[in-house]
Design a protein around this motif. Structure first.
Motif, PDB file in Angstrom:
ATOM      1  N   LEU A 280      66.718  28.634  18.574  1.00  0.00           N
ATOM      2  CA  LEU A 280      65.413  29.273  19.413  1.00  0.00           C
ATOM      3  C   LEU A 280      64.815  28.061  20.378  1.00  0.00           C
ATOM      4  N   GLY A 281      64.470  26.974  20.246  1.00  0.00           N
ATOM      5  CA  GLY A 281      64.401  26.216  21.672  1.00  0.00           C
ATOM      6  C   GLY A 281      65.303  26.588  22.300  1.00  0.00           C
ATOM      7  N   GLN A 282      66.428  26.177  22.328  1.00  0.00           N
ATOM      8  CA  GLN A 282      67.319  26.012  23.621  1.00  0.00           C
ATOM      9  C   GLN A 282      67.433  27.803  24.282  1.00  0.00           C
ATOM     10  N   ALA A 283      67.022  28.480  23.779  1.00  0.00           N
ATOM     11  CA  ALA A 283      66.915  29.729  24.139  1.00  0.00           C
ATOM     12  C   ALA A 283      65.903  29.540  25.001  1.00  0.00           C
ATOM     13  N   ASP A 284      64.620  29.327  24.354  1.00  0.00           N
ATOM     14  CA  ASP A 284      63.101  29.252  25.243  1.00  0.00           C
ATOM     15  C   ASP A 284      63.857  28.686  26.253  1.00  0.00           C
ATOM     16  N   ALA A 285      64.590  27.517  25.847  1.00  0.00           N
ATOM     17  CA  ALA A 285      64.358  26.999  27.538  1.00  0.00           C
ATOM     18  C   ALA A 285      65.511  27.620  28.740  1.00  0.00           C
ATOM     19  N   ARG A 286      66.686  28.343  28.077  1.00  0.00           N
ATOM     20  CA  ARG A 286      67.317  28.725  28.897  1.00  0.00           C
ATOM     21  C   ARG A 286      66.520  30.279  29.487  1.00  0.00           C
ATOM     22  N   LYS A 287      65.725  30.848  28.727  1.00  0.00           N
ATOM     23  CA  LYS A 287      64.823  31.552  29.295  1.00  0.00           C
ATOM     24  C   LYS A 287      64.083  31.393  30.729  1.00  0.00           C
ATOM     25  N   THR A 288      63.659  30.043  30.379  1.00  0.00           N
ATOM     26  CA  THR A 288      62.296  29.746  30.965  1.00  0.00           C
ATOM     27  C   THR A 288      63.373  28.939  32.614  1.00  0.00           C
ATOM     28  N   ALA A 294      65.439  31.915  38.910  1.00  0.00           N
ATOM     29  CA  ALA A 294      65.065  34.150  39.921  1.00  0.00           C
ATOM     30  C   ALA A 294      64.383  33.663  40.543  1.00  0.00           C
ATOM     31  N   GLU A 295      62.882  33.303  40.238  1.00  0.00           N
ATOM     32  CA  GLU A 295      62.090  33.038  41.453  1.00  0.00           C
ATOM     33  C   GLU A 295      62.535  32.404  42.165  1.00  0.00           C
ATOM     34  N   GLY A 296      62.777  31.116  42.241  1.00  0.00           N
ATOM     35  CA  GLY A 296      63.132  30.769  43.651  1.00  0.00           C
ATOM     36  C   GLY A 296      64.226  31.389  44.941  1.00  0.00           C
ATOM     37  N   ILE A 297      65.694  32.217  43.356  1.00  0.00           N
ATOM     38  CA  ILE A 297      66.477  33.313  44.473  1.00  0.00           C
ATOM     39  C   ILE A 297      64.780  34.399  45.416  1.00  0.00           C
ATOM     40  N   ARG A 298      64.594  34.396  44.479  1.00  0.00           N
ATOM     41  CA  ARG A 298      63.129  35.657  45.136  1.00  0.00           C
ATOM     42  C   ARG A 298      62.169  34.766  46.207  1.00  0.00           C
ATOM     43  N   LEU A 299      61.396  33.790  46.251  1.00  0.00           N
ATOM     44  CA  LEU A 299      61.082  32.787  47.154  1.00  0.00           C
ATOM     45  C   LEU A 299      61.856  33.127  48.081  1.00  0.00           C
TER      46      LEU A 299
END
Length: 359
Positions: A280-288, A294-299
């Motif tokens: 669960l921690g690894q999934a949360d890390a990958r999600k983050t 994605a936020e960087g690409i949008r910027l």
């Protein structure tokens, strides 16, 4: 002449014997020592009838207690013939000593199994019987002594003055009586759990009874367990105990295995929970991380879009490129010219744009 000498010798012997019979023998002093652990009583052997009656009382004995550790026995001459020398010296007093030292007795039955299964006993224990008529013995130990102030009372009750004899006879009998009275109230199965009750009853009975007779009982206790008159009873009890112990061991092993299984199950649950939390921690890390990327690409896209809509930004970038080119140019023009078509003729058309000459 020879016959005359013999007659004279015989006469002399007779005279000497006659003279000896007329003289009392010497009264040799007689002394008796009293040990530090003993109490002495000097009892008169002669006297009037009133003194003889007083001898039967405890006070009389207390009055004739001696404190000296060496006592002289006084004598008087007892005439036992016609001649003065025919008699003897007899004691006028008698010294009675009471040993106050502690005495310990152990009464127990020692059993020895002979060849063929026969049982041989060295029987000294206290034998009693349960209410269901099962005979058995119990080992007892007892220690007693005589206090100094109770020595006269003890001698009044026990003229022999021997505490060891009292322990072997009366004390042992009293213990047997007290133990038998309690044992007769319960069946055999109930008596095995009432040893303390028997011991307490015996101790109270014996201690109180003999304290009135000048004996202080310091220890009364049981030891050695119960020895049954029928050896088969003990075998049956042993077999029952072994079966109970085997059952207890099996139950203990079962409980231990149950606890081990519970421990393994809890351990497996812990490992699974740990793996779940790590996943669960690894999934949360990958999600983050994906969200950040994605936020960087949008910027970046937003910045590029804004740059295309702003001509000043393009001009600024062009100036930066030109500045970098000028910083790297050494101020000279190329010396070699490449001709078109490989003719070796120089053609200035291949040169980069040269700044126009100033007019």
């Amino acid at each position: 002449m020879k016959r005359l000498m013999i007659i004279i010798s015989v006469c002399l012997v007779l005279v000497m014997l006659g003279a000896a019979s007329c003289v009392r023998p010497y009264d040799s002093p007689e002394y008796v020592e009293i040990d530090t652990s003993e109490t002495g009583f000097l009892i008169p052997l002669e006297g009037d009838t009133t003194e003889q009656v007083k001898f039967q009382s405890e006070n009389f004995l207390a009055q004739h207690k001696v404190t000296a550790k060496r006592v002289r026995i006084t004598h008087r001459w007892s005439q036992e013939g016609r001649l003065p020398g025919q008699g003897r010296w007899i004691a006028m007093v008698r010294l009675v000593k009471v040993n106050r030292s502690p005495v310990t007795r152990e009464w127990v039955t020692t059993q020895t199994t002979m060849a063929g299964g026969a049982v041989q006993r060295t029987d000294k224990a206290i034998w009693i019987e349960s209410s269901d008529s099962v005979g058995f013995s119990m080992g007892f130990t007892c220690t007693a002594f005589i206090p100094e102030e109770d020595a006269s009372r003890f001698l009044y009750w026990y003229p022999s003055g021997s505490l060891a004899d009292v322990m072997d006879k009366e004390v042992r009998g009293r213990i047997q009586q007290a133990a038998a009275e309690v044992a007769a109230k319960y069946p055999l199965d109930g008596l095995r759990g009432r040893k303390q009750e028997i011991a307490d009853a015996v101790k109270q009975n014996v201690t109180n009874f003999f304290s009135l007779r000048g004996v202080t009982v310091t220890t009364v206790g049981m030891f050695g367990g119960m020895t049954y008159e029928n050896p088969e009873i003990q075998k049956s009890i042993d077999q029952t105990f072994i079966a109970q112990q085997s059952k207890a061991v099996a139950e203990a092993k079962f409980e231990a295995q149950k606890k081990e299984n519970e421990r393994l199950e809890l351990e497996a649950q812990g490992v699974a929970e740990k793996a779940r939390r790590e996943a669960l921690g690894q999934a949360d890390a990958r999600k983050t991380a994906a969200a950040g990327e994605a936020e960087g690409i949008r910027l970046i896209n937003r910045a590029a879009l804004e740059a295309q809509q702003n001509p000043l930004l393009l001009q600024l970038k062009a100036l930066e490129v030109e500045k970098a080119r000028i910083e790297k140019w050494d101020g000279r023009y190329p010396q070699m010219w490449l001709g078109a078509g490989g003719t070796g003729m120089m053609s200035p058309n291949l040169l980069l744009q040269v700044p126009a000459a100033s007019r």
